[in-house]
Design an enzyme around this catalytic site. Structure first.
Site, PDB file in Angstrom:
ATOM      1  CE  LYS A 136     -23.575  -6.768  17.394  1.00 21.19           C
ATOM      2  NZ  LYS A 136     -24.515  -7.881  17.063  1.00 21.19           N
ATOM      3  CE1 TYR A 223     -19.244  -8.980  19.487  1.00 21.25           C
ATOM      4  CE2 TYR A 223     -20.726  -9.595  17.715  1.00 21.25           C
ATOM      5  CZ  TYR A 223     -20.512  -9.305  19.047  1.00 21.25           C
ATOM      6  OH  TYR A 223     -21.542  -9.344  19.940  1.00 21.25           O
TER       7      TYR A 223
END
Ligand code: NDP
Length: 370
Positions: A136, A223
């Site tokens: 990510k 996140y």
């Protein structure tokens, strides 16, 4: 080491404090999955901080064998070779990466390069006919993500994003509490993650727009976006956002140092988030019609601590990376599509939201997502 079935483990998660009966430390490899007849052979691409974190995940994995590296630093290649007993034929430079196509002993490449290299290397790995896990944030834009998904589909390989928290018991519980409306409809979420980076070297790639794509929103805020989406089980329809102060102008010239945003969901739920490079913060809090649930620490590596308005969480500590690797590998080895929650499509959805957050912060206007 405790052993029990994956099904009973997940069942226990549903009992809230009932999980306190479980072993306090549980490696992912203790899950009662069938014994693999073959392991998935994995090469790691980009031997930096996170690649080193992944080593313990590979060591605990039952379905993956770390048997290759792709690196621009010969000294690291030598170190990893000595430590892991790698064969020379499985060690590549970035220039040699396309030759992976001729190597039947590598099935998947785990890309742990700076964000700005994720798209290019996903395309190259897919073209070499290997499955991909990319870290990510998946890329810089939704369009880049679509290209990466299409390239993997065309090459007939699977694409996963390194969303380790889907395998972490506290997060599995947050998801259950939210999506199953255990305390009724969630109305409001706070999710925040930040680290004080006062000592960051001025030439670190995290400060470069070309390499990082943005500041903490790209690296940490993803996140917050992810967790709000999976706890609610729905997509945001609009966003407002504001940049925060720049306290380190000699460092944060190209990317934001602080950003806050508010996501609005069709159910009426709102998630307010912040991500920052000038203070330490790591929290998740949700309030629903009949109760609350929260974690702090919440979004880092853990160990996590949390509670609901009725009880305190007491879930086992697991190796998130091992659990993630084993789930991906067991699906690939049995020719099944990897679960949607870690797919490229999931990365694409996050990037759509992140792009909208930047648009809202840049314009000062509420931006519709859709
Ligand atoms: P590092 O800077 O520590 O490592 C990146 C590695 O990429 C370098 O060590 C280097 O390896 C290689 N590289 C190739 N070209 C460059 C370049 N131009 N500049 C810098 N490095 C280069 O980064 P991290 O390991 O912290 O992060 C890598 C990725 O992992 C990021 O996308 C990040 O978001 C993600 N991440 C994910 C985490 C998670 O929990 N899922 C946690 C931390 C990071 P070599 O010398 O071998 O060529």
């Amino acid at each position: 080491m405790a052993t029990f079935s994956r099904r009973s483990f997940i069942g226990n998660l549903g009992l809230g404090i009932g999980a306190s009966a479980l072993s306090p430390t549980l490696m992912a490899s203790a899950f009662d999955q069938p014994e693999p007849t073959k392991k998935l052979n994995v090469a790691v691409c980009g031997l930096g901080r996170y690649a080193n974190v992944l080593k313990s995940g590979f060591a605990a994995s039952r379905y993956c064998q770390l048997n290759g590296v792709i690196t621009g630093t010969p000294a690291k290649a030598a170190k990893w070779k000595a430590e892991l007993g790698l064969q020379d034929k499985n060690i590549y430079s970035y220039q040699q990466l396309d030759q992976l196509a001729n190597n039947p002993d590598i099935d998947l490449v785990y890309i742990t390069l700076p964000n700005g290299m994720h798209k290019e290397y996903t395309l190259r790995v897919a073209n070499a006919g290997k499955h991909v896990i990319v870290e990510k944030p998946m890329a810089f834009t939704e369009r880049d993500c679509q290209e990466m998904i299409a390239a993997c589909q065309k090459a007939g390989v699977q694409l996963a994003v390194g969303y380790r928290l889907h395998y972490e018991p506290h997060h599995m519980e947050l998801k259950r509490l939210g999506q199953e409306k255990v305390f009724g409809q969630v109305r409001f979420i706070e999710a925040a993650l930040g680290y004080r980076l006062a000592g960051i070297p001025a030439d670190d790639w995290h400060l470069s727009k070309a390499m990082a794509g943005g500041g903490p929103l790209m690296n940490l805020g993803v996140y917050c976006v992810q967790s709000s989406r999976y706890v609610l089980g729905e997509e945001p329809i609009a966003v407002t956002a504001q940049y925060g102060p720049v306290t380190m102008p000699d460092r944060f010239k190209e990317v934001e140092e602080n950003i806050m945003w508010q996501l609005y969901f069709l159910s009426g739920a709102v998630c307010t988030s912040a991500t920052t490079a000038n203070c330490n913060i790591d929290r998740f809090f949700a309030t629903a019609d009949e109760g609350t649930f929260e974690l702090s620490p919440a979004l880092s590596y853990g160990p996590f601590a949390g509670k609901t308005s009725q009880n305190v969480f007491n879930f086992p500590v697991i190796n998130q990376q091992a659990a993630q690797l084993d789930d991906i590998a067991s699906h690939i080895l049995s020719n099944k599509p990897i679960p949607s929650h870690i797919s490229g499509e999931e990365g694409r959805k996050d990037m759509r939201v992140i792009e909208a957050i930047y648009r809202a912060a840049n314009t000062g206007k509420k931006v519709l997502i859709g």
